[in-house]
Design an enzyme around this catalytic site. Structure first.
Site, PDB file in Angstrom:
ATOM      1  N   GLY A   1      -5.484   2.310 -11.642  1.00 32.30           N
ATOM      2  CA  GLY A   1      -5.580   3.403 -10.672  1.00 32.30           C
ATOM      3  C   GLY A   1      -7.032   3.674 -10.339  1.00 32.30           C
TER       4      GLY A   1
ATOM      5  N   CYS B   1      -5.672  -1.529 -17.390  1.00 28.88           N
ATOM      6  CA  CYS B   1      -6.878  -0.845 -16.922  1.00 28.88           C
ATOM      7  C   CYS B   1      -6.727   0.680 -17.068  1.00 28.88           C
ATOM      8  CB  CYS B   1      -7.195  -1.289 -15.489  1.00 28.88           C
ATOM      9  SG  CYS B   1      -8.874  -0.877 -15.019  1.00 28.88           S
ATOM     10  N   TYR B   2      -6.553   1.402 -15.974  1.00 29.46           N
ATOM     11  CA  TYR B   2      -6.401   2.859 -16.076  1.00 29.46           C
ATOM     12  C   TYR B   2      -5.261   3.202 -17.038  1.00 29.46           C
ATOM     13  CZ  TYR B   2      -5.849   7.749 -14.595  1.00 29.46           C
ATOM     14  OH  TYR B   2      -5.775   9.121 -14.576  1.00 29.46           O
TER      15      TYR B   2
ATOM     16  N   HIS C   1      -6.997  -7.175 -15.287  1.00 27.59           N
ATOM     17  CA  HIS C   1      -5.750  -7.167 -14.512  1.00 27.59           C
ATOM     18  C   HIS C   1      -4.997  -8.500 -14.657  1.00 27.59           C
ATOM     19  CE1 HIS C   1      -6.282  -3.342 -12.333  1.00 27.59           C
ATOM     20  NE2 HIS C   1      -7.555  -3.565 -12.628  1.00 27.59           N
TER      21      HIS C   1
ATOM     22  N   GLU D   1      -2.199  -9.221 -13.503  1.00 30.23           N
ATOM     23  CA  GLU D   1      -1.345  -9.491 -12.339  1.00 30.23           C
ATOM     24  C   GLU D   1      -2.044 -10.267 -11.233  1.00 30.23           C
ATOM     25  OE1 GLU D   1      -2.593  -6.675 -13.284  1.00 30.23           O
ATOM     26  OE2 GLU D   1      -3.135  -5.340 -11.635  1.00 30.23           O
TER      27      GLU D   1
ATOM     28  N   ASP E   1      15.031 -10.027   7.949  1.00 31.89           N
ATOM     29  CA  ASP E   1      15.543  -8.882   7.183  1.00 31.89           C
ATOM     30  C   ASP E   1      16.930  -8.446   7.671  1.00 31.89           C
ATOM     31  OD1 ASP E   1      13.044  -9.105   6.142  1.00 31.89           O
ATOM     32  OD2 ASP E   1      12.233  -7.319   7.127  1.00 31.89           O
TER      33      ASP E   1
ATOM     34  N   LYS F   1       9.554  -9.347   0.488  1.00 34.06           N
ATOM     35  CA  LYS F   1       9.868 -10.274   1.583  1.00 34.06           C
ATOM     36  C   LYS F   1      10.222 -11.686   1.081  1.00 34.06           C
ATOM     37  CE  LYS F   1       9.591 -10.777   6.173  1.00 34.06           C
ATOM     38  NZ  LYS F   1      10.093  -9.785   7.132  1.00 34.06           N
TER      39      LYS F   1
END
Ligand code: XMP
Length: 516
Positions: free
Chosen positions: A57, A84-85, A174, A176, A232, A372
């Site tokens: 964050g 992290c945060y 991070h 990710e 979609d 998506k």
């Protein structure tokens, strides 16, 4: 209804990479959901999470009014990974100290593993593999009782930490993001080694559980779905059709602003392969007469949006007793509507404005949990043709917002011909699938040229090709020069009325992807 046998809850503290955490978790076939940090602990627990991830964050944990969380979460015996945060918050909540770092760590860094179990099980220290991506100005200075270090970096003595007895752990970097080369392994260790997930969330299982849920919700009622030609709405329709068959009716409104072949193959597929009911409305004349003389982009958009609602409503009325409206809302839209204080919301929504309100229909949004790329996989699972599944995004107002100035039949004709060439060349060179969008734009100016011995004074086409992950930001695609050259040559030679092609080299922001 908790239809997921295992679920990771990601608590969002406003990081730009929170959605990325979710994608990475799902790549391991583990279902997860993002919830804002303001969610009550009791609500989180109701989900029966298999594990919890606390996101990064933009704030500092010691800021006044910094986003926080009920510290009781750490006493639930649920594995928790702080990123992290999230890691700093865990440490601070449990009695440790987090302070502003002398040296901020942004970008690539390297860690040295001190504990080769837990998050780092199976990973060995090696110069090349332990690159991580940091983005923090604070660091953990003192660990609370029970915690110990798992990895350190040059500027963070506590780059990774863990509780020695409880399943509580954190990383300062991070995992990710792609720059953390061992990121996927770390998340895998958390999901499977620590949370004991099985990774059974596949598109096949998603279809089964969702079909079941739709049947239960709809009962014997009727559902309406607007088909746009985009992936979609096509996937939404196919999924609902699988669940309730002919209780679903689709409406496709041809507004005359489609690309050549934009919807043809999809409508053909629905017509030939499924027994999906599609009411195909040809409203080209109506839209073109409404748009005659209109130059202002906002008025164009409003007229197109309004026209769509009007026609859709008229057709729906003819059908009578409809209870539900199906929409292809995706997960990023859901997340964005729960925007957090401190997080920057960039994307504007382009949904068909006001449709559900006006029509007083209940909504069914079966793709609400999906990204998506997952929708595309689902489309394949449901047997939709590749061409429909891997189609680039196309805006609701269609070519209307790619013609600068007035929309006329002649100008549409010029743009369509140029656009076909762009698509043909992008496809034959293998670039169509590598970029986010690629299309032609017709400019409202004419320029001087020379063809043979003749002076010409004709239209200009702009070539717009962008790379993007989610359309929130984009950069112009670095296409090979010879491809750009071929596209330009063909447009100028084959499209009567065009004597110049220019290339759009703007990123978003500050430009946008579409020109209007
Ligand atoms: P911009 O131009 O805002 O576009 O960078 C971001 C993405 O959204 C698409 N787009 C639209 N899609 N209705 C839509 O359904 C719209 O009014 C609309 N306007 C833009 C655009 O093609 C890009 O993918």
């Amino acid at each position: 209804m908790n239809i997921h046998s295992e679920k990771i809850i990601i608590v969002d503290f406003g990081s730009q990479t929170t959605q990325l955490i979710a994608r990475r978790v799902r790549e391991h076939k583990v279902y997860c959901e993002i919830h804002p940090y303001t969610t009550e602990l009791a609500t989180i627990l109701k989900h029966k999470p298999t594990g919890i991830i606390l996101s990064g964050g933009p704030c500092s944990v010691y800021d006044k009014d910094a986003p926080s969380i009920d510290a009781a979460i750490f006493a639930q015996n649920i594995p928790i990974l702080g990123i992290c945060y999230g890691a700093q918050l865990m440490i601070q909540s449990m009695g440790g100290v987090v302070e502003k770092a002398d040296k901020r760590e942004f970008g690539k860094s390297h860690i040295d593993i001190k504990f080769d179990g837990g998050l780092f099980a199976g990973l060995e220290n090696a110069e090349t593999s332990l690159q991580v991506w940091m983005s923090h100005g604070d660091r953990i200075e003192k660990l609370p009782e029970g915690f110990t270090v798992s990895a350190e970096s040059e500027h963070s003595p506590f780059a990774a930490i863990r509780h020695t007895e409880k399943n509580l752990m954190g990383v300062q970097f991070h995992p990710e993001v792609a720059h953390t080369l061992i990121g996927s392994d770390i998340l895998k260790n958390f999901l499977f080694g620590i949370c004991k997930c099985e990774g059974n969330w596949t598109m096949g299982s998603f279809v089964d559980t969702t079909v079941e849920a739709i049947r239960k919700k709809v009962g014997s009622d009727q559902v309406l779905c607007a088909l746009s030609g985009g992936v979609d709405s096509a996937v939404t329709a196919a999924l609902i059709h699988k669940a309730i068959g002919d209780q679903l009716t689709c409406i496709y409104v041809n507004n005359g602003l489609m690309r050549t072949g934009e919807t043809g193959s999809l409508l053909k597929f629905f017509d030939e392969t499924t027994k999906l009911k599609v009411i195909d409305i040809d409203a080209e004349d109506y839209f073109l007469s409404e748009l005659a003389g209109v130059v202002d982009p906002e008025i164009k958009r409003k007229k197109i949006g309004y026209g769509f609602i009007k026609i859709f409503e008229e057709e729906a009325k003819k059908l009578g007793d409809i209870k539900y409206l199906a929409q292809g809302t995706l997960y990023p839209d859901v997340i964005e509507s729960v925007a957090l204080a401190g997080a920057t919301v960039i994307k504007s929504h382009h949904n068909v404005g006001g449709l559900p309100d006006i029509m007083k229909l209940d909504l069914i949004e079966p793709l609400r949990e999906l990204f998506k790329d997952e929708v595309r996989l689902l489309g394949l699972e449901l047997g939709l043709p590749d061409e429909a599944v891997f189609r680039q995004p196309f805006p609701g107002p269609g070519l209307g917002i790619r013609i600068m100035g007035e929309i006329t039949g002649d100008r549409l004709d010029i743009l369509r011909k140029a656009d076909v060439i762009v698509l043909e060349e992008m496809k034959s060179s293998g670039w169509y699938g590598k970029v986010w969008q690629s299309f032609a734009v017709l400019l409202p100016i004419q320029t001087v040229g020379v063809m043979g011995d003749e002076r010409t004074y004709e239209h200009v086409i702009a070539l717009r090709c962008v790379d993007s992950l989610d359309a929130m930001t984009a950069d112009w695609s670095r296409l090979p020069y010879d491809l750009i050259g071929r596209i330009s040559n063909r447009i100028i030679n084959e499209v009567v009325g065009v004597n110049r092609v220019v290339l759009d080299v703007s990123s978003k922001p500050p430009a946008t992807i579409e020109w209007e």
